[in-house]
Structure formats: structure tokens, C-alpha cells
Motif scaffolding. Structure first.
Motif, PDB file in Angstrom:
ATOM      1  N   ALA A  65      54.985 115.999  37.154  1.00 42.01           N
ATOM      2  CA  ALA A  65      54.703 116.999  38.187  1.00 42.01           C
ATOM      3  C   ALA A  65      53.547 116.558  39.076  1.00 42.01           C
ATOM      4  CB  ALA A  65      54.394 118.347  37.544  1.00 42.01           C
ATOM      5  N   LYS A  66      52.485 116.022  38.464  1.00 43.89           N
ATOM      6  CA  LYS A  66      51.343 115.525  39.235  1.00 43.89           C
ATOM      7  C   LYS A  66      51.774 114.428  40.193  1.00 43.89           C
ATOM      8  CE  LYS A  66      47.790 116.413  35.713  1.00 43.89           C
ATOM      9  NZ  LYS A  66      46.832 115.782  34.769  1.00 43.89           N
ATOM     10  N   TRP A  67      52.646 113.592  39.733  1.00 46.67           N
ATOM     11  CA  TRP A  67      53.149 112.464  40.525  1.00 46.67           C
ATOM     12  C   TRP A  67      53.965 112.975  41.705  1.00 46.67           C
ATOM     13  CZ3 TRP A  67      57.813 108.935  39.321  1.00 46.67           C
ATOM     14  CH2 TRP A  67      57.709 107.747  40.029  1.00 46.67           C
ATOM     15  N   ILE A  68      54.845 113.947  41.436  1.00 51.75           N
ATOM     16  CA  ILE A  68      55.740 114.462  42.477  1.00 51.75           C
ATOM     17  C   ILE A  68      54.985 115.276  43.525  1.00 51.75           C
ATOM     18  CG2 ILE A  68      57.678 116.039  42.925  1.00 51.75           C
ATOM     19  CD1 ILE A  68      58.828 115.192  40.224  1.00 51.75           C
ATOM     20  N   VAL A  69      54.043 116.115  43.098  1.00 52.44           N
ATOM     21  CA  VAL A  69      53.351 117.001  44.054  1.00 52.44           C
ATOM     22  C   VAL A  69      52.241 116.297  44.831  1.00 52.44           C
ATOM     23  CG1 VAL A  69      53.806 119.047  42.659  1.00 52.44           C
ATOM     24  CG2 VAL A  69      51.635 117.850  42.399  1.00 52.44           C
ATOM     25  N   SER A  70      51.991 115.040  44.508  1.00 49.44           N
ATOM     26  CA  SER A  70      50.933 114.313  45.205  1.00 49.44           C
ATOM     27  C   SER A  70      51.256 114.197  46.704  1.00 49.44           C
ATOM     28  CB  SER A  70      50.775 112.910  44.612  1.00 49.44           C
ATOM     29  OG  SER A  70      51.864 112.091  44.967  1.00 49.44           O
ATOM     30  N   ASP A  71      50.250 113.790  47.465  1.00 48.54           N
ATOM     31  CA  ASP A  71      50.417 113.647  48.917  1.00 48.54           C
ATOM     32  C   ASP A  71      51.184 112.380  49.290  1.00 48.54           C
ATOM     33  OD1 ASP A  71      49.015 115.977  49.531  1.00 48.54           O
ATOM     34  OD2 ASP A  71      47.087 114.939  49.485  1.00 48.54           O
ATOM     35  N   TYR A  72      51.579 111.594  48.287  1.00 48.17           N
ATOM     36  CA  TYR A  72      52.130 110.278  48.583  1.00 48.17           C
ATOM     37  C   TYR A  72      53.592 110.079  48.185  1.00 48.17           C
ATOM     38  CZ  TYR A  72      47.098 109.589  48.826  1.00 48.17           C
ATOM     39  OH  TYR A  72      45.769 109.731  49.120  1.00 48.17           O
ATOM     40  N   PHE A  73      53.962 110.513  46.993  1.00 51.09           N
ATOM     41  CA  PHE A  73      55.272 110.131  46.453  1.00 51.09           C
ATOM     42  C   PHE A  73      56.439 110.539  47.348  1.00 51.09           C
ATOM     43  CE2 PHE A  73      58.999 111.031  43.703  1.00 51.09           C
ATOM     44  CZ  PHE A  73      59.287 109.720  43.372  1.00 51.09           C
ATOM     45  N   VAL A  74      56.616 111.832  47.598  1.00 52.65           N
ATOM     46  CA  VAL A  74      57.752 112.303  48.397  1.00 52.65           C
ATOM     47  C   VAL A  74      57.650 111.824  49.848  1.00 52.65           C
ATOM     48  CG1 VAL A  74      58.978 114.331  49.276  1.00 52.65           C
ATOM     49  CG2 VAL A  74      58.189 114.277  46.901  1.00 52.65           C
ATOM     50  N   PRO A  75      56.487 111.952  50.510  1.00 56.85           N
ATOM     51  CA  PRO A  75      56.383 111.438  51.885  1.00 56.85           C
ATOM     52  C   PRO A  75      56.703 109.953  52.007  1.00 56.85           C
ATOM     53  CG  PRO A  75      54.561 112.899  51.435  1.00 56.85           C
ATOM     54  CD  PRO A  75      55.264 112.676  50.126  1.00 56.85           C
ATOM     55  N   VAL A  76      56.251 109.144  51.034  1.00 57.87           N
ATOM     56  CA  VAL A  76      56.523 107.699  51.068  1.00 57.87           C
ATOM     57  C   VAL A  76      58.017 107.433  50.878  1.00 57.87           C
ATOM     58  CG1 VAL A  76      56.202 105.530  49.808  1.00 57.87           C
ATOM     59  CG2 VAL A  76      54.230 106.937  50.373  1.00 57.87           C
ATOM     60  N   CYS A  77      58.648 108.169  49.963  1.00 58.00           N
ATOM     61  CA  CYS A  77      60.099 108.025  49.754  1.00 58.00           C
ATOM     62  C   CYS A  77      60.868 108.314  51.047  1.00 58.00           C
ATOM     63  CB  CYS A  77      60.574 108.966  48.647  1.00 58.00           C
ATOM     64  SG  CYS A  77      60.108 108.477  46.987  1.00 58.00           S
ATOM     65  N   ILE A  78      60.450 109.358  51.737  1.00 55.94           N
ATOM     66  CA  ILE A  78      61.116 109.743  52.979  1.00 55.94           C
ATOM     67  C   ILE A  78      60.859 108.706  54.072  1.00 55.94           C
ATOM     68  CG2 ILE A  78      61.069 111.423  54.875  1.00 55.94           C
ATOM     69  CD1 ILE A  78      60.815 113.606  52.784  1.00 55.94           C
ATOM     70  N   CYS A  79      59.629 108.242  54.188  1.00 53.14           N
ATOM     71  CA  CYS A  79      59.296 107.236  55.209  1.00 53.14           C
ATOM     72  C   CYS A  79      60.067 105.943  54.990  1.00 53.14           C
ATOM     73  CB  CYS A  79      57.790 106.951  55.199  1.00 53.14           C
ATOM     74  SG  CYS A  79      56.789 108.264  55.895  1.00 53.14           S
ATOM     75  N   LEU A  80      60.164 105.517  53.734  1.00 56.92           N
ATOM     76  CA  LEU A  80      60.912 104.298  53.423  1.00 56.92           C
ATOM     77  C   LEU A  80      62.396 104.461  53.733  1.00 56.92           C
ATOM     78  CD1 LEU A  80      59.241 103.181  50.053  1.00 56.92           C
ATOM     79  CD2 LEU A  80      58.995 102.128  52.309  1.00 56.92           C
ATOM     80  N   THR A  81      62.917 105.672  53.473  1.00 59.72           N
ATOM     81  CA  THR A  81      64.324 105.953  53.792  1.00 59.72           C
ATOM     82  C   THR A  81      64.561 105.883  55.295  1.00 59.72           C
ATOM     83  OG1 THR A  81      64.534 107.406  51.858  1.00 59.72           O
ATOM     84  CG2 THR A  81      66.202 107.636  53.580  1.00 59.72           C
ATOM     85  N   LEU A  82      63.668 106.476  56.076  1.00 57.00           N
ATOM     86  CA  LEU A  82      63.798 106.446  57.539  1.00 57.00           C
ATOM     87  C   LEU A  82      63.686 105.027  58.072  1.00 57.00           C
ATOM     88  CD1 LEU A  82      61.687 109.589  58.565  1.00 57.00           C
ATOM     89  CD2 LEU A  82      64.183 109.372  58.552  1.00 57.00           C
ATOM     90  N   LEU A  83      62.780 104.250  57.505  1.00 57.13           N
ATOM     91  CA  LEU A  83      62.620 102.855  57.925  1.00 57.13           C
ATOM     92  C   LEU A  83      63.882 102.061  57.620  1.00 57.13           C
ATOM     93  CD1 LEU A  83      60.773 100.605  59.016  1.00 57.13           C
ATOM     94  CD2 LEU A  83      59.966 100.246  56.659  1.00 57.13           C
ATOM     95  N   PHE A  84      64.440 102.267  56.456  1.00 58.21           N
ATOM     96  CA  PHE A  84      65.673 101.575  56.077  1.00 58.21           C
ATOM     97  C   PHE A  84      66.835 101.990  56.984  1.00 58.21           C
ATOM     98  CE2 PHE A  84      69.628 101.318  53.619  1.00 58.21           C
ATOM     99  CZ  PHE A  84      69.605  99.970  53.253  1.00 58.21           C
ATOM    100  N   LEU A  85      66.922 103.295  57.275  1.00 57.63           N
ATOM    101  CA  LEU A  85      68.001 103.796  58.120  1.00 57.63           C
ATOM    102  C   LEU A  85      67.950 103.219  59.526  1.00 57.63           C
ATOM    103  CD1 LEU A  85      68.267 107.585  57.165  1.00 57.63           C
ATOM    104  CD2 LEU A  85      70.094 105.882  57.034  1.00 57.63           C
TER     105      LEU A  85
END
Length: 206
Positions: free
Chosen positions: A39-59
Motif C-alpha cells: 500500500a505504501k508503495w502504491i500510494v506514493s507520489d511516484y509508482f502510479v504516475p511513473v507507470c502512466i508516464c512510461l506508458t504514454l512514452l511507449f505509446l
């Protein structure tokens, strides 16, 4: 006066439901250390935003041919506009209404630092939901995993004591509405997109 009374009763009911759910869910903190760490990992300011940014970059570079790549790049541009629109909605909402965080009035086990902005709507959840829905509407292969991630992200923020359930539900609704507006406005944005495509091709960024 009757309408005001009804609205007051409605908000009091929502508040009671909110408090009951977050107290029940947050009470589980400490029971399973492994779950707390996730939960700490998921709610951090980094994990989800980074996943989304990497997805957009790949797309941006994804596709077998020029047409497929332009379709993927359209998703990225739609996502960027959804970020702008959702942040505008959040900013306006915060000007009109400020809600204290749940840990300010309830005895909770926090798994996150104490944000000072309005609890309603959940800012990060609104934006990430808007992006995930924008992608999902055009590409389920990439959008569905992100949608599931955003769902877990929202629940985790309740579990961590950062938001009330209604903050998260409202964020999901706002994010979905934002993405839907962008989706049906795409034809109006096509000329601007074409200019961007020509420019990025000229500088070898697409």
C-alpha cells in the motif's frame, strides 16, 4: 429552507458512511505488514504516475506503421489534454470547497505523509483516472491494466488514511467524465494534432 435541510442531511449521511468505511478499512493497517508495504508503495507520489508516464512514452512510438503510430500519438495528446482539463476542474473545485483530510478529525493509522490540500476530490486519483480512461477508450490493451491500477490506487489511498471513500469515488467519476469529454471532442482537436504531428516528425520525435 427545506432544500437546505435536505442537503445538510444528505451530507451528514455521506460523512457518516465515509467515516464508517475508512475506519473499518484503516483498522486493518498493521495486521498484514506485507500488505501495508504494498500500500505504501502504491500510494506514493511516484509508482502510479511513473507507470502512466512510461506508458504514454511507449505509446508515442507504438505502432507497426505510420497510421498506427498516429493513432497511438492521438491517445497521448488526448491524455495530455485530459490532464489539463482535470487539473482545471480540481483547481476550481478547491476554490469553491475545501475538505479536511480524514486524519485531521479521525484517529487513523497513516501510511503516507500528511498532505495539506483539499481532500475532495482526490487530486492524483482524478488525474490518473482521466488518463487511464482516455487510454482505455482508444486501446484496451494498454488502458485496462492502467484502469485496474488506478482502481487499486484509489482504494489504497483510503486504506492509507489519506482520503475518504467519497473523495475517491468523486475522483473516479470526474476522471471518467473528463476522458469522455476529450474522446468526443477529438474531431475538434484534429487540426491542432496534425500540426503537432508534422512538427514532431520534422524534428524526428515521431
Amino acid at each position: 429552507a427545506h432544500t437546505i435541510t435536505l442537503l445538510k442531511m444528505y451530507f451528514e449521511t455521506i460523512t457518516k458512511i465515509d467515516e464508517s468505511i475508512i475506519l473499518w478499512l484503516n483498522a486493518k493497517v498493521g495486521t498484514f505488514i506485507f500488505l501495508d508495504n504494498i500500500a505504501k508503495w502504491i500510494v506514493s507520489d511516484y509508482f502510479v504516475p511513473v507507470c502512466i508516464c512510461l506508458t504514454l512514452l511507449f505509446l508515442w512510438f507504438y505502432g507497426k506503421n505510420t497510421i498506427d503510430i498516429m493513432k497511438s500519438q492521438t491517445i497521448v495528446l488526448n491524455s495530455l489534454i485530459s490532464i489539463l482539463l482535470s487539473n482545471t476542474i480540481i483547481f476550481t473545485s478547491n476554490l469553491l470547497y475545501f475538505r479536511e483530510r480524514p486524519y485531521e478529525s479521525l484517529d487513523l493509522n497513516l501510511l503516507f505523509y500528511q498532505p495539506t490540500d483539499s481532500s475532495f476530490p482526490a487530486n492524483s486519483c482524478t488525474v490518473t483516472t482521466a488518463i487511464a480512461t482516455t487510454i482505455l477508450l482508444k486501446n484496451t490493451r494498454f488502458g485496462l491494466p492502467l484502469a485496474i491500477l488506478v482502481l487499486i490506487f484509489g482504494i489504497s489511498r483510503i486504506y492509507a488514511g489519506v482520503h475518504y471513500p467519497s473523495d475517491i469515488v468523486s475522483a473516479w467519476i470526474l476522471g471518467i467524465l473528463t476522458a469522455t469529454i476529450i474522446y468526443y471532442s477529438e474531431s475538434l482537436l484534429s487540426r491542432i494534432y496534425n500540426i503537432i504531428f508534422k512538427f514532431t516528425r520534422a524534428i524526428y520525435l515521431s
